[in-house]
Write a protein that holds these residues in place. Structure first.
Motif, mmCIF file in Angstrom:
data_model
loop_
_atom_site.group_PDB
_atom_site.id
_atom_site.type_symbol
_atom_site.label_atom_id
_atom_site.label_comp_id
_atom_site.label_asym_id
_atom_site.label_seq_id
_atom_site.Cartn_x
_atom_site.Cartn_y
_atom_site.Cartn_z
ATOM 1 N N ALA A 1 32.730 -1.465 -17.820
ATOM 2 C CA ALA A 1 33.955 -1.999 -17.231
ATOM 3 C C ALA A 1 33.810 -2.220 -15.732
ATOM 4 C CB ALA A 1 35.127 -1.063 -17.512
ATOM 5 N N MET A 2 32.819 -1.570 -15.117
ATOM 6 C CA MET A 2 32.613 -1.689 -13.673
ATOM 7 C C MET A 2 31.784 -2.910 -13.294
ATOM 8 S SD MET A 2 34.056 0.847 -12.034
ATOM 9 C CE MET A 2 34.840 2.417 -12.444
ATOM 10 N N TRP A 3 31.148 -3.549 -14.274
ATOM 11 C CA TRP A 3 30.129 -4.535 -13.950
ATOM 12 C C TRP A 3 30.474 -5.919 -14.484
ATOM 13 C CZ3 TRP A 3 26.461 -3.130 -10.566
ATOM 14 C CH2 TRP A 3 26.375 -1.757 -10.302
ATOM 15 N N SER A 4 29.967 -6.929 -13.773
ATOM 16 C CA SER A 4 30.174 -8.309 -14.193
ATOM 17 C C SER A 4 29.172 -8.673 -15.281
ATOM 18 C CB SER A 4 30.030 -9.254 -12.990
ATOM 19 O OG SER A 4 28.724 -9.176 -12.453
ATOM 20 N N ALA A 5 29.236 -9.896 -15.763
ATOM 21 C CA ALA A 5 28.411 -10.313 -16.889
ATOM 22 C C ALA A 5 26.922 -10.260 -16.586
ATOM 23 C CB ALA A 5 28.797 -11.740 -17.300
ATOM 24 N N ASP A 6 26.545 -10.437 -15.308
ATOM 25 C CA ASP A 6 25.111 -10.474 -14.993
ATOM 26 C C ASP A 6 24.478 -9.093 -14.913
ATOM 27 O OD1 ASP A 6 25.971 -9.423 -12.585
ATOM 28 O OD2 ASP A 6 25.364 -11.139 -11.372
ATOM 29 N N ARG A 7 25.297 -8.029 -14.960
ATOM 30 C CA ARG A 7 24.848 -6.635 -14.933
ATOM 31 C C ARG A 7 24.246 -6.220 -13.581
ATOM 32 N NH1 ARG A 7 24.226 -3.901 -19.881
ATOM 33 N NH2 ARG A 7 24.819 -5.147 -21.682
ATOM 34 N N ARG B 1 36.675 -4.195 -10.797
ATOM 35 C CA ARG B 1 36.866 -2.753 -10.853
ATOM 36 C C ARG B 1 35.744 -2.027 -10.102
ATOM 37 N NH1 ARG B 1 40.029 0.358 -14.237
ATOM 38 N NH2 ARG B 1 40.485 -1.449 -15.548
ATOM 39 N N GLY B 2 34.511 -2.523 -10.234
ATOM 40 C CA GLY B 2 33.385 -1.914 -9.534
ATOM 41 C C GLY B 2 33.475 -2.080 -8.029
ATOM 42 N N HIS B 3 33.863 -3.278 -7.583
ATOM 43 C CA HIS B 3 34.043 -3.501 -6.149
ATOM 44 C C HIS B 3 35.136 -2.581 -5.604
ATOM 45 C CE1 HIS B 3 31.421 -6.833 -4.945
ATOM 46 N NE2 HIS B 3 31.599 -7.335 -6.150
ATOM 47 N N ARG B 4 36.187 -2.388 -6.382
ATOM 48 C CA ARG B 4 37.263 -1.504 -5.952
ATOM 49 C C ARG B 4 36.777 -0.060 -5.855
ATOM 50 N NH1 ARG B 4 42.340 -3.129 -5.496
ATOM 51 N NH2 ARG B 4 42.821 -5.295 -6.003
ATOM 52 N N SER C 1 43.444 0.349 -4.194
ATOM 53 C CA SER C 1 43.763 0.730 -5.568
ATOM 54 C C SER C 1 42.523 0.577 -6.451
ATOM 55 C CB SER C 1 44.877 -0.152 -6.122
ATOM 56 O OG SER C 1 45.042 0.077 -7.507
ATOM 57 N N PRO C 2 42.265 1.546 -7.342
ATOM 58 C CA PRO C 2 41.122 1.418 -8.246
ATOM 59 C C PRO C 2 41.393 0.468 -9.406
ATOM 60 C CG PRO C 2 42.288 3.455 -8.700
ATOM 61 C CD PRO C 2 42.948 2.848 -7.488
ATOM 62 N N GLU C 3 42.661 0.087 -9.603
ATOM 63 C CA GLU C 3 43.021 -0.748 -10.737
ATOM 64 C C GLU C 3 42.903 -2.231 -10.408
ATOM 65 O OE1 GLU C 3 43.528 0.418 -13.722
ATOM 66 O OE2 GLU C 3 43.116 2.392 -12.863
ATOM 67 N N PRO C 4 42.357 -3.019 -11.330
ATOM 68 C CA PRO C 4 42.169 -4.457 -11.077
ATOM 69 C C PRO C 4 43.486 -5.184 -10.837
ATOM 70 C CG PRO C 4 40.943 -3.739 -13.025
ATOM 71 C CD PRO C 4 41.838 -2.607 -12.642
ATOM 72 N N GLU C 5 43.411 -6.161 -9.970
ATOM 73 C CA GLU C 5 44.571 -7.001 -9.686
ATOM 74 C C GLU C 5 44.632 -8.177 -10.642
ATOM 75 O OE1 GLU C 5 46.274 -9.692 -5.923
ATOM 76 O OE2 GLU C 5 44.449 -8.476 -5.710
ATOM 77 N N PHE C 6 43.462 -8.602 -11.132
ATOM 78 C CA PHE C 6 43.374 -9.774 -11.983
ATOM 79 C C PHE C 6 42.855 -9.391 -13.365
ATOM 80 C CE2 PHE C 6 42.651 -11.155 -7.579
ATOM 81 C CZ PHE C 6 43.720 -12.036 -7.435
ATOM 82 N N PRO C 7 43.167 -10.188 -14.385
ATOM 83 C CA PRO C 7 42.677 -9.891 -15.734
ATOM 84 C C PRO C 7 41.152 -9.906 -15.785
ATOM 85 C CG PRO C 7 44.416 -11.561 -15.785
ATOM 86 C CD PRO C 7 44.033 -11.381 -14.349
ATOM 87 N N VAL C 8 40.588 -9.053 -16.630
ATOM 88 C CA VAL C 8 39.141 -9.045 -16.810
ATOM 89 C C VAL C 8 38.729 -10.357 -17.471
ATOM 90 C CG1 VAL C 8 37.227 -7.892 -17.969
ATOM 91 C CG2 VAL C 8 39.109 -6.547 -17.046
ATOM 92 N N PRO C 9 37.662 -11.030 -16.977
ATOM 93 C CA PRO C 9 37.228 -12.286 -17.595
ATOM 94 C C PRO C 9 36.942 -12.092 -19.075
ATOM 95 C CG PRO C 9 36.090 -11.908 -15.518
ATOM 96 C CD PRO C 9 36.834 -10.643 -15.826
ATOM 97 N N THR C 10 37.266 -13.088 -19.869
ATOM 98 C CA THR C 10 36.999 -13.003 -21.304
ATOM 99 C C THR C 10 35.494 -12.990 -21.554
ATOM 100 O OG1 THR C 10 36.975 -15.399 -21.571
ATOM 101 C CG2 THR C 10 39.123 -14.279 -21.784
ATOM 102 N N THR C 11 35.110 -12.542 -22.734
ATOM 103 C CA THR C 11 33.691 -12.497 -23.077
ATOM 104 C C THR C 11 33.067 -13.879 -23.024
ATOM 105 O OG1 THR C 11 34.058 -10.585 -24.509
ATOM 106 C CG2 THR C 11 32.034 -11.851 -24.862
#
Length: 301
Positions: A181-187, A193-196, A218-228
């Motif tokens: 959950a902390m990482w983007s698609a490229d790993r 969430r990770g940047h936060r 805030s540790p919580e995301p402001e924007f929706p997590v990108p879809t798969t």
């Protein structure tokens, strides 16, 4: 009283890759800037990347793909001109992905950059970073040489951070590394969430030293997590290009390193590679200490 000036130097991590906002990137440094201080602010004086964040002027000089050489030669002069109160220098992963990797050169460049800012009186922020081979899930023979390089860079950053009194974040360890959950698609890059998390951890370190007075990010995301599907599309297009541009010149050498790795493992002499890397780090730091001592030694008539 002028606003506090926070300047960020580095590569794609500090540029904010993985934390998209609008048509660009935001990232941990921008999130941190909003929590360093509070109160009315004003716009900055240097360049377009300046953002007015309360009583903090934030300038992000980080550029994707940068190495320590780029920070020294391009970002340092612009950063010094801003005379920052707080400066972050988070760099080194791209150096490990190049066939020109030289830990002694990396150490010398970082020492020059760190000292230039601390000599101006800036609070210096640094971080040790995760091993890119492990984050990408590379096979062991390919991953181990990269891990050894990143450990060498981290060892240098640790030592120089202590020498220059930096606020240092141990970002190369912890549960966050294995939390998808902390990482983007490229790993390789944190997601929002990770940047936060990086921003929050830096904020805690600054608060403990009495250097941050604003609210913690805030540790919580402001924007929706990108879809798969969106993540996979990014990885197959822009993400693949990003990796290719940074690893093309490394691949032939990495294959050679992997063969050497397997040969040593077959002989039971892998420890020699670790000892060789440790010796290189020690030599790099010793050379810097000797140079510093020579500069401080008074001339004898």
């Amino acid at each position: 009283m002028r606003p506090l000036r926070f300047v960020a130097l580095g590569d794609s991590l500090t540029e904010g890759v993985g934390d998209p906002v609008g048509d660009g990137w935001r990232g941990w440094a921008a999130l941190l800037a909003d929590g360093i201080a509070q109160g009315p602010g004003e716009c900055g004086e240097f360049g377009e990347p300046v953002e007015s964040l309360g009583s903090v002027e934030f300038t992000n000089l980080a550029v994707s793909g940068s190495q320590t050489r780029d920070v020294l030669e391009r970002q340092l002069p612009a950063g010094l001109a801003l005379r920052p109160d707080v400066v972050s220098v988070v760099i080194g992963v791209n150096d490990t992905l190049r066939c020109t990797f030289d830990i002694q050169a990396v150490a010398a460049r970082l020492d020059t950059v760190y000292s230039a800012f601390t000599d101006q009186g800036a609070v210096l922020l640094t971080a040790c970073l995760p091993d890119p081979g492990a984050m990408l899930g590379l096979p062991g023979a390919l991953a181990r040489p990269l891990a050894r390089r990143q450990r060498a860079v981290n060892a240098v950053v640790h030592a120089l951070s202590e020498r220059h009194g930096a606020v240092h974040l141990h970002a190369s360890e912890g549960a966050w590394l294995t939390d998808r959950a902390m990482w983007s698609a490229d790993r390789l890059h944190p997601g929002e969430r990770g940047h936060r998390q990086l921003a929050s951890r830096f904020h805690a370190l600054l608060t403990a030293r009495g250097l941050a007075t604003g609210s913690a990010p805030s540790p919580e995301p402001e924007f929706p997590v990108p879809t798969t599907s969106a993540s996979l599309w990014w990885l197959a297009t822009a993400g693949t290009g990003w990796v290719a541009r940074r690893c093309t010149d490394l691949l032939p050498q990495l294959l050679t390193l992997a063969v050497d790795e397997m040969r040593h493992r077959a002989r039971g002499t892998s420890a020699r590679l670790d000892l060789r890397a440790s010796a290189a780090v020690s030599a790099a730091l010793t050379a810097l200490s000797a140079a510093s001592a020579a500069e401080q030694r008074p001339d004898v008539a």
